[in-house]
Design an enzyme around this catalytic site. Structure first.
Site, PDB file in Angstrom:
ATOM      1  N   THR A  98      -8.733   9.522   8.200  1.00 16.47           N
ATOM      2  CA  THR A  98      -8.136   8.263   7.756  1.00 16.47           C
ATOM      3  C   THR A  98      -8.055   7.228   8.865  1.00 16.47           C
ATOM      4  OG1 THR A  98      -5.928   9.141   8.246  1.00 16.47           O
ATOM      5  CG2 THR A  98      -6.763   9.437   5.990  1.00 16.47           C
ATOM      6  N   LYS A 141       0.837  -1.198   0.000  1.00 18.51           N
ATOM      7  CA  LYS A 141       0.000   0.000   0.000  1.00 18.51           C
ATOM      8  C   LYS A 141       0.874   1.251   0.000  1.00 18.51           C
ATOM      9  CE  LYS A 141      -2.051  -1.419   3.741  1.00 18.51           C
ATOM     10  NZ  LYS A 141      -2.971  -1.550   4.899  1.00 18.51           N
ATOM     11  N   GLY A 198      -8.522   4.139  10.829  1.00 25.15           N
ATOM     12  CA  GLY A 198      -9.046   2.807  10.554  1.00 25.15           C
ATOM     13  C   GLY A 198      -9.031   2.391   9.093  1.00 25.15           C
ATOM     14  N   THR A 199      -8.275   3.093   8.234  1.00 22.02           N
ATOM     15  CA  THR A 199      -8.291   2.740   6.804  1.00 22.02           C
ATOM     16  C   THR A 199      -7.736   1.335   6.566  1.00 22.02           C
ATOM     17  OG1 THR A 199      -6.199   3.941   6.588  1.00 22.02           O
ATOM     18  CG2 THR A 199      -8.195   5.076   5.887  1.00 22.02           C
ATOM     19  N   GLY A 200      -6.641   0.980   7.257  1.00 19.41           N
ATOM     20  CA  GLY A 200      -6.051  -0.345   7.070  1.00 19.41           C
ATOM     21  C   GLY A 200      -6.971  -1.459   7.526  1.00 19.41           C
ATOM     22  N   CYS A 201      -7.596  -1.275   8.695  1.00 19.37           N
ATOM     23  CA  CYS A 201      -8.549  -2.267   9.203  1.00 19.37           C
ATOM     24  C   CYS A 201      -9.695  -2.454   8.207  1.00 19.37           C
ATOM     25  CB  CYS A 201      -9.142  -1.811  10.541  1.00 19.37           C
ATOM     26  SG  CYS A 201      -7.943  -1.410  11.827  1.00 19.37           S
TER      27      CYS A 201
END
Length: 525
Positions: A238, A205, A240-243
């Site tokens: 942004t 990413k 919690g974007t990865g979760c």
């Protein structure tokens, strides 16, 4: 060395990809409403962790379950406390769920220490879910550490029971014990290194890199790369974007069985969630994304989301077309001339009406570019397509009245054209572009590999027409634009119009084998 090549995807109109090897896909069970277990920490502010996973899974049509690995005290400004319950209780949660409920996918997030990681790894080895996505959460968006020191090896051990790992660039660097990548090329090399060393797919990413673009890449254990382009969304929300992205990919993979499509659709969804995040007005720090933005009445599908969903929805029709005797025999050169003649005669009659419907789309179009495009399509039906059919019909003459399938198909198109909105009309005509182009793409490939003189060779050669391929992409783009402009009700009607036309495309290709013998018997009588 394996390199990536950028080629247009036949399934998704805007993504550029190179193929991930089939052996690395770990395809899921293709469940429409999959049951997804998230193993992660809790965020009381609702933006990350278990709370984000539940929203993300639900937004994609999954049934969300949760096993809590840790309790945090945090908000949009930072983490102020972490409590890790006894590992034995986490194991009890996992065993209780697995003993009663079929798990279509598992998403793993925050695991606070090595003992927790080992317990989760042991459980996964016993249960062996079809899809396992690991988001190696180490640092919160606020910059606060979420795992204890000395857990790197335990996290690497988890990769043995993982199909896809989704680190951000700082996490990727920690896993490899290298400095954080400061360029996309270095990030890709690190992703390839992790994938090759541990035999796992890696979603690299680029969100931590500077610049207007936010690329992602799916890397296979052999180094094959699928890159996904995307513009950076200008927002501070942004959290919690990865979760959210990883749980979306897990849910979509259980539905599609295709990692490339799953990542592409999840990325489009995340872009929409970031764009709509400001409306939530949550907290004074890094606010959450808007997980359920697509459910809001005012929400419009982002980019190619609508057409991608249409393509996924018509997967049964696409499969049915290629199972038909007509298509298989046409490719093999064994199609009986009477079947081909019937198809030609019906298609010529169909195109006469189709040209009128395209002209109707032109009259309804809201922009000059769209007006010109649909008008040009209508003229092309008359000048080129019908002329081509007339030439071939002279070689394969058949007295054929309008067949029942042709009648039903053109009646459907005319009903939509003169009773529906512009969006409904373009959705109704799209399968004739898109499915025909897909059939043509594969038939032409078979023709190129044919040994000897193919009886329908010059016909199959027309399927390679680059102008038609470009027109198909333009028709897809205009359909997406109409969906974005339309209301939720209009988008629903567009889906219905597309679905009917997609099924009629199947029936149209099936008709020669079903009806020609009846016609022959009637003429003998």
């Amino acid at each position: 060395m394996t390199t990536s090549t950028l080629v247009p995807s036949p399934l998704l109109p805007s993504v550029t990809v190179s193929a991930v090897p089939a052996a690395s896909t770990h395809a899921g069970t293709r469940v429409k409403h999959p049951r997804i277990l998230s193993i992660a920490g809790s965020d009381p502010s609702g933006g990350a962790g278990i709370q984000a996973d539940i929203k993300s899974i639900s937004a994609h049509g999954g049934y969300a379950m949760a096993a809590i690995t840790a309790l945090t005290a945090q908000n949009t400004q930072g983490v102020v406390g972490i409590h890790v319950p006894p590992v034995s209780f986490l194991t009890s949660q996992l065993d209780a769920v697995a003993a009663d409920i079929t798990l279509d996918a598992v998403k793993i997030g925050m695991l606070g220490n090595a003992e927790v990681m080992k317990a989760v790894g042991d459980w996964l080895a016993r249960v062996a879910p079809a899809v396992v996505v690991l988001d190696p959460v180490m640092i919160a968006t606020s910059g606060d550490a979420l795992v204890e020191d000395g857990t790197r090896q335990a996290l690497l051990d988890l990769l043995k029971v993982t199909h896809l790992v989704t680190p951000n660039l700082p996490e990727l660097a920690v896993l490899l014990n290298l400095p954080e990548a400061t360029s996309w090329s270095v990030a890709l090399e690190q992703g390839k290194a992790l994938a090759a060393e541990h035999g796992v797919m890696v979603l690299v990413k680029g969100g931590h890199l500077p610049g207007p673009q936010c690329p992602d890449a799916l890397v296979g254990p052999d180094g094959a790369v699928n890159e996904f382009e995307g513009a950076r969304i200008n927002t501070a929300n942004t959290h919690g974007t990865g979760c959210s992205l990883s749980s979306a990919v897990a849910t979509l993979q259980a539905q599609t069985g295709d990692w490339v499509e799953s990542v592409h659709r999840a990325k489009l969804w995340l872009a929409g969630a970031l764009e709509a995040a400001e409306a939530l007005q949550v907290g004074s720090g890094a606010g959450p994304i808007n997980h359920l933005h697509a459910l809001w009445g005012s929400a419009a599908p982002a980019d190619q989301t609508f057409s991608s969903e249409l393509w996924a929805d018509c997967a049964p029709q696409r499969a049915a077309i290629f199972d038909l005797d007509f298509i298989q025999e046409l490719a093999a050169g064994t199609l009986h001339p009477s079947h081909f003649a019937y198809y030609l005669a019906q298609d010529a009659q169909y195109l006469t009406t189709y040209s009128r419907v395209l002209a109707r789309a032109s009259s309804l179009a809201p922009t000059e570019a769209e007006q010109k495009f649909w008008a040009g399509g209508a003229q092309n039906c008359i000048d080129v397509e019908l002329g081509l059919h007339r030439d071939w019909l002279s070689k394969y003459p058949l007295e054929s009245p309008q067949g029942p399938v042709t009648k039903h198909y053109v009646d459907h198109l005319q009903a939509v054209a003169f009773g529906g909105s512009y969006g409904e009309v373009v959705a109704a005509v799209l399968p004739c572009y898109w499915l025909y182009a897909e059939v043509g793409r594969l038939l032409h490939a078979d023709y190129l590999g044919f040994e000897g003189e193919h009886p329908y060779g010059t016909w199959l050669a027309t399927y390679a027409d680059e102008d038609f391929a470009r027109a198909t992409q333009q028709a897809i783009s205009f359909t997406d634009a109409a969906a974005r402009r339309g209301s939720p009700l209009e988008r629903l009607k567009m889906r219905e119009a597309f679905a009917y036309s997609a099924q009629y495309e199947v029936d149209f290709f099936a008709a020669p084998h079903l009806l020609v013998e009846g016609l022959a018997g009637a003429s003998r009588d």
